[in-house]
Design a protein around this motif. Structure first.
Motif, short mmCIF file in Angstrom:
data_model
loop_
_atom_site.label_atom_id
_atom_site.label_comp_id
_atom_site.label_asym_id
_atom_site.label_seq_id
_atom_site.Cartn_x
_atom_site.Cartn_y
_atom_site.Cartn_z
N ALA A 176 -0.39 27.23 78.84
CA ALA A 176 -1.21 26.57 77.81
C ALA A 176 -2.69 26.98 77.94
N ASN A 177 -3.17 27.04 79.17
CA ASN A 177 -4.57 27.45 79.39
C ASN A 177 -4.79 28.90 78.95
N GLU A 200 -3.16 30.36 76.56
CA GLU A 200 -3.15 30.36 75.09
C GLU A 200 -4.51 29.92 74.52
N LEU A 201 -5.10 28.90 75.15
CA LEU A 201 -6.43 28.45 74.70
C LEU A 201 -7.48 29.54 74.92
N ALA A 202 -7.44 30.18 76.09
CA ALA A 202 -8.41 31.23 76.39
C ALA A 202 -8.26 32.40 75.44
N ALA A 228 -7.11 32.22 72.34
CA ALA A 228 -7.62 31.80 71.03
C ALA A 228 -9.15 31.86 70.99
N GLU A 229 -9.79 31.39 72.05
CA GLU A 229 -11.25 31.43 72.13
C GLU A 229 -11.76 32.87 72.07
#
Length: 376
Positions: free
Chosen positions: A113-114, A116-118, A120-121
């Motif tokens: 999940a982390n 995926e967030l990174a 996207a950013e």
């Protein structure tokens, strides 16, 4: 009156003894085992054969597995299950036990999940940087803003790489909850129990590869010089005393043991059926050297006299001749003759104590001393 009777009794006794003695002398006496009825010595002989004969030596050693691996826990946790017992055969990559993986599964999900967030950013900043880069030649945006966005993009890119590493580490730790055999082999020891809390480095299983057995012996310095890699040896273990295994010398030690002055020798023995196990006692017979045109004779045929060892041979006419001989190594009831005897000589092996140089004894039997009768 009593004296007369005593004198008569003594005379009678003397007469009986004389008759018995004379009758015995008249018959010439009973022949013994070494003389015939005419008191001619009776001998037994063999025909001496020279042959190329191997000198073999025996050592007792111990069997060892081809490989032995202790599997240890690589991550902490509770042992959830195991699937093998002592003595069972295992294959490479088979799962032997599992450590409770709930926390490790959650760690993988969190890392994913982390990441995926990174990602996207990073994608968002990368698009912004692309637009600013297009406007920069037109001076629609200041250079300072372009540099700031580029810095944020590089930082976001590094964060993505870091999160990818965190995810890989989490997956690897999850994978380590599965205790996997690194090779085909057998379970030599199980140290683990279900529910046990283990830490990294805790032994769980010992796996041994018995497809090939290594037999280790220690040989004396006098025998060491005759051995070479690839030499074939004969092996018997107590568990299968009627079965012979054949191995080859694989390694020769290069340093003698300081206490025993012996050298370590490793012997490779194929074990396709897996009958041989580690730790068995093995008797190893190996060829020390090959004797060329060697003559071995029964030790009982030798006369040990003041001038040295002697034997008697018979010539083609059956006449006895005394020969001085030089002796070599002994083996059991046989001994090697280095000089003094020739191939096809007729050697007296029994009755030699009753004959002399030039006598003609009577021959009782004759055998051939073939290589099969000689020591090996």
């Amino acid at each position: 009156m009593m004296n007369r009777r005593r004198v008569r009794y003594i005379h009678s006794l003397i007469w009986v003894v004389c008759v018995f003695f004379l009758s015995g002398c008249g018959k010439g006496g009973e022949p013994n085992a070494s003389t015939g009825e005419d008191n001619t010595p009776v001998v037994e002989t063999i025909t001496v054969e020279a042959a190329d004969l191997p000198i073999r030596v025996r050592y007792v050693g111990t069997t060892h597995p081809k490989a032995s691996v202790v599997l240890e826990a690589r991550v902490p946790g509770l042992v959830k299950s195991y699937s093998v017992e002592l003595g069972e055969r295992v294959t490479k990559d088979s799962v032997l036990a599992r450590i409770d993986d709930v926390d490790y599964v959650l760690a993988v999900r969190e890392a994913a999940a982390n990441l995926e967030l990174a990602q996207a950013e990073y994608d968002s900043i990368r698009k912004t940087h692309a637009r600013i880069k297009e406007l920069l030649p037109k001076q629609a945006v200041p250079q300072e803003r372009a540099d700031t966005v580029k810095g944020r993009m590089l930082a976001a890119q590094a964060q993505v790489a870091r999160m990818e590493s965190v995810l890989e580490i989490a997956k690897e730790r999850l994978n380590k909850t599965r205790i996997v055999s690194p090779m085909d082999g057998w379970v030599a020891k199980r140290f683990v129990e279900i529910g046990a809390n283990v830490d990294p480095g805790k032994p769980l299983f010992r796996i041994v590869d018995l497809s090939v057995i290594k037999v280790v012996i220690f040989v004396t310095e006098s025998d060491y010089g005759y051995l070479k890699p690839g030499q074939t040896v004969d092996i018997v273990v107590d568990a299968y005393a009627r079965r012979h295994y054949f191995g080859t010398i694989e390694r020769l030690g290069v340093e003698a043991d300081a206490r025993t002055n012996t050298f370590e020798i490793e012997i490779r023995v194929p074990n396709p059926d897996g009958l041989l196990k580690a730790g068995m006692s093995a008797e190893v017979e190996l060829e020390r050297e090959m004797l060329t045109d060697a003559i071995f004779v029964p030790q009982s045929a030798i006369l040990y006299r003041e001038g040295g060892p002697r034997v008697f041979i018979l010539d083609e006419r059956g006449i006895a001749h005394e020969r001085a001989i030089t002796l070599g190594v002994g083996s059991g009831d046989r001994i090697r003759v280095l000089s003094g005897l020739n191939h096809r000589d007729t050697l007296v092996v029994k009755g030699q104590h009753y004959i002399n140089e030039g006598s003609k004894p009577r021959l009782q039997s004759q055998n051939q001393l073939s290589p099969s009768n000689s020591p090996s």
